[in-house]
Design an enzyme around this catalytic site. Sequence first.
Site, PDB file in Angstrom:
ATOM      1  CG  HIS A  25      -1.891  -0.931   1.236  1.00 44.14           C
ATOM      2  ND1 HIS A  25      -3.283  -0.565   0.246  1.00 44.14           N
ATOM      3  CD2 HIS A  25      -2.141  -2.316   1.473  1.00 44.14           C
ATOM      4  CE1 HIS A  25      -3.930  -1.666   0.430  1.00 44.14           C
ATOM      5  NE2 HIS A  25      -3.354  -2.658   1.091  1.00 44.14           N
TER       6      HIS A  25
ATOM      7  CG  ASN B 217      -3.706  -6.429  -6.725  1.00 44.32           C
ATOM      8  OD1 ASN B 217      -3.205  -7.532  -6.826  1.00 44.32           O
ATOM      9  ND2 ASN B 217      -4.375  -5.544  -7.455  1.00 44.32           N
TER      10      ASN B 217
ATOM     11  N   GLY C 205      -6.623 -14.393 -10.882  1.00 41.64           N
ATOM     12  CA  GLY C 205      -6.833 -13.892 -12.244  1.00 41.64           C
ATOM     13  C   GLY C 205      -7.539 -12.848 -12.621  1.00 41.64           C
TER      14      GLY C 205
ATOM     15  CG  ASP D 141      -6.360  -9.826   0.504  1.00 44.95           C
ATOM     16  OD1 ASP D 141      -6.615  -9.477   1.726  1.00 44.95           O
ATOM     17  OD2 ASP D 141      -6.577  -9.028  -0.491  1.00 44.95           O
TER      18      ASP D 141
END
Length: 378
Positions: A198, A222, A252, A278
């Site tokens: 993050h 991400n 995916g 997650d």
Amino acid sequence: MTSGSITFRNGALFDGRGLHFGHATTFRDGTLAGTVPDESAPKDGQVVDLNGDILCPGFVDLQVNGGDGVMFNDDPSVDTIRRIADAHRRLGVASLLPTLITDTPEKTQAAIEAAIQAVRAGVPGVAGLHLEGPHLSVARKGAHDGALIRPMEEADLATLIEAAGELPCLMVTLAPESVSEKQVQALCEAGVLVSLGHSDADFVTCQRYATAGARCVTHLFNAMSQMGNREPGLVGAALANGGLSAGVIADGIHVHPEVMRAAWAAKTAPGQVFLVSDAMAVAGTDQTAFELEGRRITRTDGRLTLEDGTLAGADLDLTTAIRTLVTQVGVPLQDALAAATTYPATLIGQTAAQPLRYDMMIRISADLDSCSWLPDQG
């Protein structure tokens, strides 16, 4: 299994190091007695035909936010941890880190205390605690509540160092924007597994924080600075630095299969890319929606999203993640299994029991569609 002999044939064994086909695997009195070619399989005791299935140690998941309809953030207690751990055990997970998403100092303290109590109580599968925030970057907050993101203060540092002394593993996801290199060094010296995530930090900064002791990157690609032609970002640091391992959400959706393929090829050892779920509250349930601190998250076609469309965790189990790696990314099955077992276990200091125990093994279907624990043999 506590007594007797059972042999599995016509399948494969992943022992944490290698994948063995064409060999019969015998457990005697609950531990691995040996492997021999199928044609030489013992005739005594029970013999089970695997029909091409795979025996594998239970999975290790370092990022588990919820399951069985509850989020750790909702009620950071031993009962919640037990419920989440039970849900993920049904999905083949032998060891996990309950994960608290960015929250108040009070919730963070409650999560620490609950994890310590759960470990002391011997709650099955609980390997420690993962605190994902609150010391992150607002610019890369993802589904985290930006109002709760804040810089690390000395009191926070002291709390984490104390917690690290009470837990077998304390993993903390943080961003250089909110934590100094000196603080990272102090955390690492206290035994904290520091993971960068993050964050919008540049490549050079991320490399400095790795030098300070960070050993991991949270959900690669991400909520982080991306790899560009002139600025490699945190993604580039994760791939280029052999001292960093990186979790990936292999559904995916969070990362395109071709991007995962490139990452696998580019990763510098000894650090490894490993799998995380997650997982959120819906794991192990048929729920279509839930709430995180008053914000509604909807489950649709394998996606979990906030009302504005932001991805909020994953609707994923590690068997599915392995299947994605093998069938869509092209990762060899042996490496995909290691990414769900050996790699994350090694990162948190766990070593597989040798010889392997019957009660730590799962059976994964040949099509990588499901898994189950081996039945109790009494």
